[in-house]
Design a protein around this motif. Sequence first.
Motif, PDB file in Angstrom:
ATOM      1  N   PRO A   1     -66.988  -7.007 -61.632  1.00 58.31           N
ATOM      2  CA  PRO A   1     -66.915  -8.388 -61.130  1.00 58.31           C
ATOM      3  C   PRO A   1     -65.504  -8.880 -60.908  1.00 58.31           C
ATOM      4  CG  PRO A   1     -67.679  -8.299 -63.413  1.00 58.31           C
ATOM      5  CD  PRO A   1     -67.686  -6.905 -62.923  1.00 58.31           C
ATOM      6  N   PHE A   2     -64.545  -8.464 -61.757  1.00 55.10           N
ATOM      7  CA  PHE A   2     -63.176  -8.942 -61.566  1.00 55.10           C
ATOM      8  C   PHE A   2     -62.603  -8.405 -60.255  1.00 55.10           C
ATOM      9  CE2 PHE A   2     -58.572  -8.341 -62.113  1.00 55.10           C
ATOM     10  CZ  PHE A   2     -58.199  -9.672 -62.274  1.00 55.10           C
ATOM     11  N   GLN A   3     -62.793  -7.094 -60.006  1.00 49.43           N
ATOM     12  CA  GLN A   3     -62.290  -6.503 -58.772  1.00 49.43           C
ATOM     13  C   GLN A   3     -63.001  -7.102 -57.556  1.00 49.43           C
ATOM     14  OE1 GLN A   3     -62.704  -5.041 -61.567  1.00 49.43           O
ATOM     15  NE2 GLN A   3     -61.054  -3.595 -61.976  1.00 49.43           N
ATOM     16  N   ARG A   4     -64.311  -7.324 -57.686  1.00 52.44           N
ATOM     17  CA  ARG A   4     -65.048  -7.927 -56.571  1.00 52.44           C
ATOM     18  C   ARG A   4     -64.549  -9.352 -56.314  1.00 52.44           C
ATOM     19  NH1 ARG A   4     -71.524  -7.867 -55.738  1.00 52.44           N
ATOM     20  NH2 ARG A   4     -71.040  -5.713 -55.181  1.00 52.44           N
ATOM     21  N   THR A   5     -64.239 -10.070 -57.383  1.00 49.01           N
ATOM     22  CA  THR A   5     -63.718 -11.432 -57.220  1.00 49.01           C
ATOM     23  C   THR A   5     -62.378 -11.419 -56.492  1.00 49.01           C
ATOM     24  OG1 THR A   5     -64.863 -12.210 -59.193  1.00 49.01           O
ATOM     25  CG2 THR A   5     -62.975 -13.505 -58.463  1.00 49.01           C
ATOM     26  N   LEU A   6     -61.547 -10.406 -56.789  1.00 46.09           N
ATOM     27  CA  LEU A   6     -60.266 -10.301 -56.090  1.00 46.09           C
ATOM     28  C   LEU A   6     -60.474 -10.117 -54.588  1.00 46.09           C
ATOM     29  CD1 LEU A   6     -58.059  -8.085 -58.455  1.00 46.09           C
ATOM     30  CD2 LEU A   6     -57.893 -10.551 -58.036  1.00 46.09           C
ATOM     31  N   VAL A   7     -61.475  -9.307 -54.224  1.00 48.97           N
ATOM     32  CA  VAL A   7     -61.765  -9.097 -52.806  1.00 48.97           C
ATOM     33  C   VAL A   7     -62.176 -10.417 -52.150  1.00 48.97           C
ATOM     34  CG1 VAL A   7     -63.320  -7.972 -51.165  1.00 48.97           C
ATOM     35  CG2 VAL A   7     -62.415  -6.687 -53.121  1.00 48.97           C
ATOM     36  N   TRP A   8     -63.090 -11.154 -52.816  1.00 52.83           N
ATOM     37  CA  TRP A   8     -63.531 -12.444 -52.268  1.00 52.83           C
ATOM     38  C   TRP A   8     -62.395 -13.466 -52.262  1.00 52.83           C
ATOM     39  CZ3 TRP A   8     -67.475 -13.540 -49.353  1.00 52.83           C
ATOM     40  CH2 TRP A   8     -68.604 -12.726 -49.397  1.00 52.83           C
ATOM     41  N   LEU A   9     -61.503 -13.331 -53.238  1.00 57.26           N
ATOM     42  CA  LEU A   9     -60.358 -14.250 -53.273  1.00 57.26           C
ATOM     43  C   LEU A   9     -59.483 -14.066 -52.038  1.00 57.26           C
ATOM     44  CD1 LEU A   9     -58.529 -16.298 -54.726  1.00 57.26           C
ATOM     45  CD2 LEU A   9     -57.451 -14.378 -55.900  1.00 57.26           C
ATOM     46  N   PHE A  10     -59.213 -12.818 -51.665  1.00 52.59           N
ATOM     47  CA  PHE A  10     -58.384 -12.578 -50.477  1.00 52.59           C
ATOM     48  C   PHE A  10     -59.111 -13.041 -49.204  1.00 52.59           C
ATOM     49  CE2 PHE A  10     -56.269  -9.400 -53.288  1.00 52.59           C
ATOM     50  CZ  PHE A  10     -55.016  -9.979 -53.242  1.00 52.59           C
ATOM     51  N   ILE A  11     -60.436 -12.822 -49.151  1.00 54.76           N
ATOM     52  CA  ILE A  11     -61.201 -13.310 -47.987  1.00 54.76           C
ATOM     53  C   ILE A  11     -61.150 -14.833 -47.937  1.00 54.76           C
ATOM     54  CG2 ILE A  11     -63.509 -13.462 -46.965  1.00 54.76           C
ATOM     55  CD1 ILE A  11     -64.093 -10.711 -48.206  1.00 54.76           C
ATOM     56  N   GLY A  12     -61.328 -15.466 -49.108  1.00 59.24           N
ATOM     57  CA  GLY A  12     -61.296 -16.933 -49.173  1.00 59.24           C
ATOM     58  C   GLY A  12     -59.933 -17.497 -48.814  1.00 59.24           C
ATOM     59  N   LEU A  13     -58.871 -16.821 -49.278  1.00 58.02           N
ATOM     60  CA  LEU A  13     -57.524 -17.286 -48.945  1.00 58.02           C
ATOM     61  C   LEU A  13     -57.262 -17.162 -47.441  1.00 58.02           C
ATOM     62  CD1 LEU A  13     -55.418 -15.846 -51.918  1.00 58.02           C
ATOM     63  CD2 LEU A  13     -56.019 -18.240 -51.491  1.00 58.02           C
ATOM     64  N   ALA A  14     -57.762 -16.082 -46.849  1.00 61.41           N
ATOM     65  CA  ALA A  14     -57.600 -15.913 -45.395  1.00 61.41           C
ATOM     66  C   ALA A  14     -58.331 -17.041 -44.658  1.00 61.41           C
ATOM     67  CB  ALA A  14     -58.148 -14.554 -44.962  1.00 61.41           C
ATOM     68  N   ALA A  15     -59.534 -17.382 -45.146  1.00 56.68           N
ATOM     69  CA  ALA A  15     -60.291 -18.484 -44.529  1.00 56.68           C
ATOM     70  C   ALA A  15     -59.550 -19.807 -44.704  1.00 56.68           C
ATOM     71  CB  ALA A  15     -61.684 -18.573 -45.158  1.00 56.68           C
ATOM     72  N   ALA A  16     -58.982 -20.017 -45.897  1.00 57.37           N
ATOM     73  CA  ALA A  16     -58.256 -21.274 -46.154  1.00 57.37           C
ATOM     74  C   ALA A  16     -57.036 -21.399 -45.253  1.00 57.37           C
ATOM     75  CB  ALA A  16     -57.845 -21.337 -47.623  1.00 57.37           C
ATOM     76  N   VAL A  17     -56.306 -20.300 -45.097  1.00 58.80           N
ATOM     77  CA  VAL A  17     -55.116 -20.336 -44.229  1.00 58.80           C
ATOM     78  C   VAL A  17     -55.522 -20.584 -42.778  1.00 58.80           C
ATOM     79  CG1 VAL A  17     -53.209 -18.948 -43.312  1.00 58.80           C
ATOM     80  CG2 VAL A  17     -53.734 -18.885 -45.758  1.00 58.80           C
ATOM     81  N   GLY A  18     -56.605 -19.906 -42.353  1.00 55.07           N
ATOM     82  CA  GLY A  18     -57.083 -20.106 -40.987  1.00 55.07           C
ATOM     83  C   GLY A  18     -57.489 -21.548 -40.733  1.00 55.07           C
ATOM     84  N   LEU A  19     -58.197 -22.139 -41.687  1.00 52.32           N
ATOM     85  CA  LEU A  19     -58.637 -23.527 -41.531  1.00 52.32           C
ATOM     86  C   LEU A  19     -57.476 -24.504 -41.660  1.00 52.32           C
ATOM     87  CD1 LEU A  19     -62.004 -23.325 -43.481  1.00 52.32           C
ATOM     88  CD2 LEU A  19     -61.706 -23.798 -41.041  1.00 52.32           C
ATOM     89  N   TYR A  20     -56.445 -24.131 -42.404  1.00 51.04           N
ATOM     90  CA  TYR A  20     -55.254 -24.979 -42.515  1.00 51.04           C
ATOM     91  C   TYR A  20     -54.617 -25.194 -41.136  1.00 51.04           C
ATOM     92  CZ  TYR A  20     -50.362 -26.102 -43.594  1.00 51.04           C
ATOM     93  OH  TYR A  20     -49.113 -26.687 -43.618  1.00 51.04           O
ATOM     94  N   PHE A  21     -54.596 -24.147 -40.343  1.00 51.06           N
ATOM     95  CA  PHE A  21     -54.009 -24.261 -39.000  1.00 51.06           C
ATOM     96  C   PHE A  21     -55.036 -24.733 -37.961  1.00 51.06           C
ATOM     97  CE2 PHE A  21     -51.041 -21.257 -41.019  1.00 51.06           C
ATOM     98  CZ  PHE A  21     -49.852 -21.921 -40.749  1.00 51.06           C
ATOM     99  N   TYR A  22     -56.312 -24.670 -38.311  1.00 50.75           N
ATOM    100  CA  TYR A  22     -57.365 -25.086 -37.379  1.00 50.75           C
ATOM    101  C   TYR A  22     -57.368 -26.616 -37.255  1.00 50.75           C
ATOM    102  CZ  TYR A  22     -62.117 -25.819 -35.602  1.00 50.75           C
ATOM    103  OH  TYR A  22     -63.203 -26.228 -34.866  1.00 50.75           O
ATOM    104  N   ASP A  23     -57.595 -27.096 -36.039  1.00 47.00           N
ATOM    105  CA  ASP A  23     -57.675 -28.542 -35.826  1.00 47.00           C
ATOM    106  C   ASP A  23     -59.053 -29.037 -36.259  1.00 47.00           C
ATOM    107  OD1 ASP A  23     -57.600 -31.137 -35.035  1.00 47.00           O
ATOM    108  OD2 ASP A  23     -56.895 -30.751 -33.007  1.00 47.00           O
ATOM    109  N   TYR A  24     -59.111 -29.629 -37.443  1.00 47.22           N
ATOM    110  CA  TYR A  24     -60.392 -30.043 -38.037  1.00 47.22           C
ATOM    111  C   TYR A  24     -61.140 -31.043 -37.153  1.00 47.22           C
ATOM    112  CZ  TYR A  24     -58.404 -34.593 -39.096  1.00 47.22           C
ATOM    113  OH  TYR A  24     -57.856 -35.839 -38.976  1.00 47.22           O
ATOM    114  N   ARG A  25     -60.434 -31.755 -36.259  1.00 49.59           N
ATOM    115  CA  ARG A  25     -61.076 -32.796 -35.437  1.00 49.59           C
ATOM    116  C   ARG A  25     -62.125 -32.224 -34.498  1.00 49.59           C
ATOM    117  NH1 ARG A  25     -55.427 -35.197 -33.517  1.00 49.59           N
ATOM    118  NH2 ARG A  25     -54.985 -32.965 -33.671  1.00 49.59           N
ATOM    119  N   LYS A  26     -62.028 -30.913 -34.200  1.00 51.02           N
ATOM    120  CA  LYS A  26     -63.018 -30.272 -33.337  1.00 51.02           C
ATOM    121  C   LYS A  26     -64.391 -30.226 -34.001  1.00 51.02           C
ATOM    122  CE  LYS A  26     -59.539 -27.357 -31.097  1.00 51.02           C
ATOM    123  NZ  LYS A  26     -59.063 -25.969 -30.884  1.00 51.02           N
TER     124      LYS A  26
END
Length: 438
Positions: A116-141
């Motif tokens: 579970p710890f290693q799997r959580t690390l994988v999801w953490l990197f996926i989640g961080l990538a999503a967060a960074v992508g949404l940070y630059f995404y124009d939420y108004r759309k």
Amino acid sequence: MMLEKHAGVAAYLDAVCAHIRCREVHEQIRMEFLSHIEAVVEEEVAGGQSEQAAIEKALRQMGDAAVVGRQLHKAHRPRTEWGLVALVSLILGIGLLTLHSIQAQGLLENFTAVLPFQRTLVWLFIGLAAAVGLYFYDYRKLRKRSAFLYGAVVMVLTTLHFTGTGYYGKMYLILGPFQIDFSGISPYLLTVALAGLFCQWKWDAVGFGKALGLLTLPLALYFFNRDEGSFLLYLVAFLVLMALSGARRSQWVSFIAGIGAFAGFVIFSDPRYPQVFFSFLNPAADPQGAGWLHVRLQETIATAGWWGHGFTFSALWLPEIHTDFIFPYMLYTFGWAFGALLLTAVMLLIYRMVSAARMIKDPFGRHLILGFTGLIGFALLWNILCGSGLTPGIYISLPFISYGGSQLLINLAATGLVLSVFRRKDLIRVDEMNPKKN
């Protein structure tokens, strides 16, 4: 007068924009400057000046392009809420430390094929990538897609009820090798949809009826899918957004009466719920049956002490210590001081999100942040209270900490959207702040 293609004007505007890194405001600045230049030129031409002389005078009045550009860059520079980033990182770090200690002690007997710890690390990197992508995404759309998003989520929840795969009574969405807790992440998606719908809501008789439908449809699906946690989360987010959108006092009374009637129906339609409630009130009445869990939780909390017992937790003492009861495990292992640190971080996180929302002038952005604040803040506080035996046994995972890839991903995605709103707080045009013009 069309001066946009005039070589001198175009060169001046290009020179100004060259100093402004945020390209999202270039068009706005060009239009504003062009409008001012045209006004000056028209006035000078009317006074007898040639057009070329009027343009040169207008450009001189605008000031040095490099100086103006640097000033505008400071004014329109995207903002990052670093305090929020730091607090989420701290809570994530606490979660990783806790999950690693649980796995290292061999307390998760059901996890034989995966770590579970290693799997959580994988999801953490996926989640961080999503967060960074949404940070630059124009939420108004997202605002224009609010109704579609709401309908899509309700449709998937309905499909899930009939075709989903059950696990401990809860239905999961299976996509290839992935088991997705769509029901668990749906309150976040519905919050985005409601933020878009409610930022222009009219609380007349028709609006009240529509809002009632928007509330009860997902609640009914959560009830039939036996997902009490999502039921509570959606209810909290709905009430937060309802308050922001200006519902009347009489409508609040009607809503609360309706929610009370629905809660009464839920409680008396399933014998589990009265049992859960009464075992919470008096767990000592049945310490080996319905009250067993509350007795164990109270003993765990009471005996933890300020610095805990270290890595001596017994695998059979409490169930689900990697998800629902990760907080009592943390207290037992690391002590009340560690719990106080986590609680302080949680309260600061809620405070920073509310403070960030108060700086946002765009109604959709403000609704979005406060809706997520209601969701994440309620989930954090409810899990801590529930893990301390202070609430009835309706369990909600601890955001950013409990094991669960879908939940970690959606919480980080929500953080990315909040940061996206804050990033653009100085970039919103005046006409976008007025819903009547949209």
